[in-house]
Design an enzyme around this catalytic site. Structure first.
Site, PDB file in Angstrom:
ATOM      1  N   SER A  15      20.779 -29.600 -32.584  1.00 28.51           N
ATOM      2  CA  SER A  15      20.651 -30.995 -32.159  1.00 28.51           C
ATOM      3  C   SER A  15      19.513 -31.670 -32.912  1.00 28.51           C
ATOM      4  CB  SER A  15      20.386 -31.079 -30.645  1.00 28.51           C
ATOM      5  OG  SER A  15      19.149 -30.458 -30.325  1.00 28.51           O
ATOM      6  N   ASP A  58      16.636 -16.325 -29.455  1.00 32.55           N
ATOM      7  CA  ASP A  58      15.405 -16.930 -28.974  1.00 32.55           C
ATOM      8  C   ASP A  58      14.339 -16.641 -30.023  1.00 32.55           C
ATOM      9  OD1 ASP A  58      12.998 -17.553 -27.781  1.00 32.55           O
ATOM     10  OD2 ASP A  58      13.427 -16.554 -25.886  1.00 32.55           O
ATOM     11  N   VAL A  59      13.847 -17.688 -30.693  1.00 42.91           N
ATOM     12  CA  VAL A  59      12.943 -17.473 -31.824  1.00 42.91           C
ATOM     13  C   VAL A  59      11.545 -17.023 -31.397  1.00 42.91           C
ATOM     14  CG1 VAL A  59      14.145 -18.957 -33.463  1.00 42.91           C
ATOM     15  CG2 VAL A  59      12.446 -19.956 -31.912  1.00 42.91           C
ATOM     16  N   TYR A 150       0.828 -29.107 -27.037  1.00 44.68           N
ATOM     17  CA  TYR A 150       1.680 -29.539 -28.144  1.00 44.68           C
ATOM     18  C   TYR A 150       0.839 -29.889 -29.368  1.00 44.68           C
ATOM     19  CZ  TYR A 150       5.238 -32.285 -30.636  1.00 44.68           C
ATOM     20  OH  TYR A 150       6.114 -32.779 -31.580  1.00 44.68           O
ATOM     21  N   LYS A 154       0.928 -27.877 -32.979  1.00 48.09           N
ATOM     22  CA  LYS A 154       1.348 -28.537 -34.216  1.00 48.09           C
ATOM     23  C   LYS A 154       0.236 -28.532 -35.258  1.00 48.09           C
ATOM     24  CE  LYS A 154       5.562 -29.410 -33.059  1.00 48.09           C
ATOM     25  NZ  LYS A 154       6.705 -28.730 -33.741  1.00 48.09           N
TER      26      LYS A 154
END
Length: 253
Positions: A15, A58-59, A150, A154
């Site tokens: 997606s 599942d990474v 987050y 990142k």
């Protein structure tokens, strides 16, 4: 067909930005393997990409990543391009972030990069022009409130790309990050719904809370991010490595 015959693995390819990148790579002739947890979403995108295969995994699980990449090689041969796109973006006041929420965000947004980059590394180094492109965020170069895990993850993602770029500069492998601003994806849709639920604002008002960061006053289109990622994957981009490419409408960092 500038990527004719090259094998590209895209995580989170079912997606949003991942799907857009997979489609852009396929248009240039790459052979695609889509990796992710949601089989139905992967099937839907793969159906639009002739010859694409799926490796459900599942990474955050190294054994699952190793198995998925072995399956990818069996289908399309050595991996020449790795696009790390899988990610999550929870939000909460920092004082209310639990250790479990912190660890989950790091597992998906940062640990998974370690697993996938290591699993693909022998192929990428052996390729004439190996490429790693990680979908980071403007949150990788600046801070936002209420998203500490987050933002931290990142920043780590960009740091990892810079480390790999330096370590493997003597090879044909490059490692870069693309850093979208708020993009029209399910993750941002969830953020808008969360703002509505917590503040009582309308959907338009909640969306405006996010688009205000972009001087162009809009959400980024996933296809725009995909074009930047595609450029980094091209053989001609061999001198571009260790970079964090902003796709954010001029957002000030």
């Amino acid at each position: 067909m500038r990527l004719e015959g090259l094998h590209a693995v895209v995580t989170g390819g079912g997606s949003g930005i991942g799907a857009a990148i997979a489609q852009a790579l396929a248009r240039e002739g790459a052979r695609l393997t889509l990796v992710g947890r949601r089989r139905e979403a992967l099937d839907a995108i793969a159906a639009t990409l002739p010859g694409a295969c799926i490796a459900q995994a599942d990474v955050t699980d190294r054994a699952a990543v190793d198995a998925a990449f072995a399956s990818a090689r069996a289908a399309h041969g050595p991996i020449a391009i790795l696009v790390n796109n899988a990610g999550i973006a929870p939000s909460a006041p920092f004082a209310k972030v639990t250790a479990e929420a912190w660890r989950q965000t790091m597992a998906v947004n940062l640990d998974a990069l370690f697993h996938c980059c290591q699993a693909a590394l022998p192929d990428l180094i052996a390729a004439p022009s190996g490429r790693i492109v990680t979908v980071a965020s403007t949150a990788g170069v600046k801070g936002y409130g209420y998203t500490a895990p987050y933002v931290a993850s990142k920043h780590g993602a960009i740091g990892l790309m810079r480390a790999l770029a330096t370590e493997f500069a003597h090879t044909g492998l490059t490692a870069n990050a693309v850093c979208p601003g708020f993009t029209d994806t399910d993750i941002v849709g969830d953020a808008i719904a969360n703002i509505q639920a917590k503040t009582g604002r309308s959907a338009d008002e909640a969306r405006a809370q996010l688009t205000r960061f972009n001087p162009q006053g809009r959400l980024i289109d996933p296809a725009e991010v995909a074009e930047a990622a595609l450029w980094l994957c091209l053989p001609a981009s061999r001198s571009v490595t260790g970079q964090a490419i902003m796709v954010a409408g001029g957002e000030v960092m």
